[in-house]
Enzyme design. Structure first.
Site, short mmCIF file in Angstrom:
data_model
loop_
_atom_site.label_atom_id
_atom_site.label_comp_id
_atom_site.label_asym_id
_atom_site.label_seq_id
_atom_site.Cartn_x
_atom_site.Cartn_y
_atom_site.Cartn_z
N SER A 132 0.81 -1.22 0.00
CA SER A 132 0.00 0.00 0.00
C SER A 132 0.85 1.27 0.00
O SER A 132 0.35 2.35 -0.31
CB SER A 132 -0.94 0.01 1.21
OG SER A 132 -0.23 0.21 2.41
N LYS A 169 0.16 4.25 6.84
CA LYS A 169 -0.45 5.12 5.83
C LYS A 169 -0.04 6.57 6.06
O LYS A 169 0.54 6.91 7.09
CB LYS A 169 -1.99 5.04 5.90
CG LYS A 169 -2.59 3.68 5.59
CD LYS A 169 -2.47 3.30 4.14
CE LYS A 169 -3.22 2.02 3.82
NZ LYS A 169 -2.59 0.83 4.44
#
Length: 211
Positions: A132, A169
């Protein structure tokens, strides 16, 4: 006790800095550390001070590396005399290498201390699973170094726990929610509404990859 009466003020401060580093951690400072600590821009400027201290008999140097500095009456407080003087987490930092057009090879006398970069108080490591964050050059299997803290600024890459699940993230706080954005165009962000449980565990400070 070393006689520092014949030193300039700058030399005396550098000498005390070296003494403190050897006493506290068992080995001397790098050229870069000395330069940073005393706002000396050039490595040659640091070397001039080291040569002056050596000439006045206050330090001894084995080779050209600042890491090889010793002071006769200084012994590490927390390192056994049976242990090696050099940290096993240091590597010679020999210079620059081009990743584009070639550059002139210029020798550099410095040391890269991995412990200072990654092993400070409050730091921990995690192994990445998934891709990610691949557009930030963080790949599956990489080790990320995280500085433990419970707050983050917009744009920080964080380790966050959302509903008891952990993710790496980019943190973005909006007026009415928090976005945890991946660095992968094929993945959607995680939207954290006010009624969901989110906890910031730390902020990314480094990435380690073994090729």
């Amino acid at each position: 006790m070393a006689d520092t009466s014949n030193l300039t003020e700058r030399q005396r401060k550098i000498f005390e800095f070296i003494r403190e580093k050897i006493s506290m951690r068992g080995y001397g400072p790098t050229i870069r550390e000395i330069g940073s600590g005393f706002d000396i821009k050039s490595p040659n400027g640091v070397m001039c001070h080291l040569k002056a201290l050596e000439k006045k008999g206050l330090i001894k140097r084995e080779g050209r590396s600042a890491r090889a500095i010793s002071i006769d009456d200084v012994r590490p407080n927390s390192v056994s005399h049976m242990e090696p003087a050099h940290s096993p987490t240091t590597l010679p930092l020999l210079g620059l290498v081009a990743a584009g057009p070639t550059i002139e090879a210029v020798a550099q006398d410095d040391t890269l201390d991995l412990a200072e970069m990654f092993c400070a108080d409050g730091h921990f490591a995690l192994r990445v699973r998934g891709q990610s964050m691949i557009e930030n050059h963080i790949d599956d299997g990489d080790i990320v170094i995280i500085r433990k803290q419970n707050t983050a600024n917009n744009g920080d890459r964080v380790v966050a726990m959302v509903d008891r699940e952990v993710t790496l993230k980019r943190f973005v706080r909006k007026k009415d929610h928090i976005r945890l954005e991946p660095a992968n165009g094929s993945m959607a962000p995680i939207i954290v509404e006010p009624d969901r449980d989110i906890q910031i565990l730390g902020v990314l400070v480094g990435v380690i990859r073994k090729c």
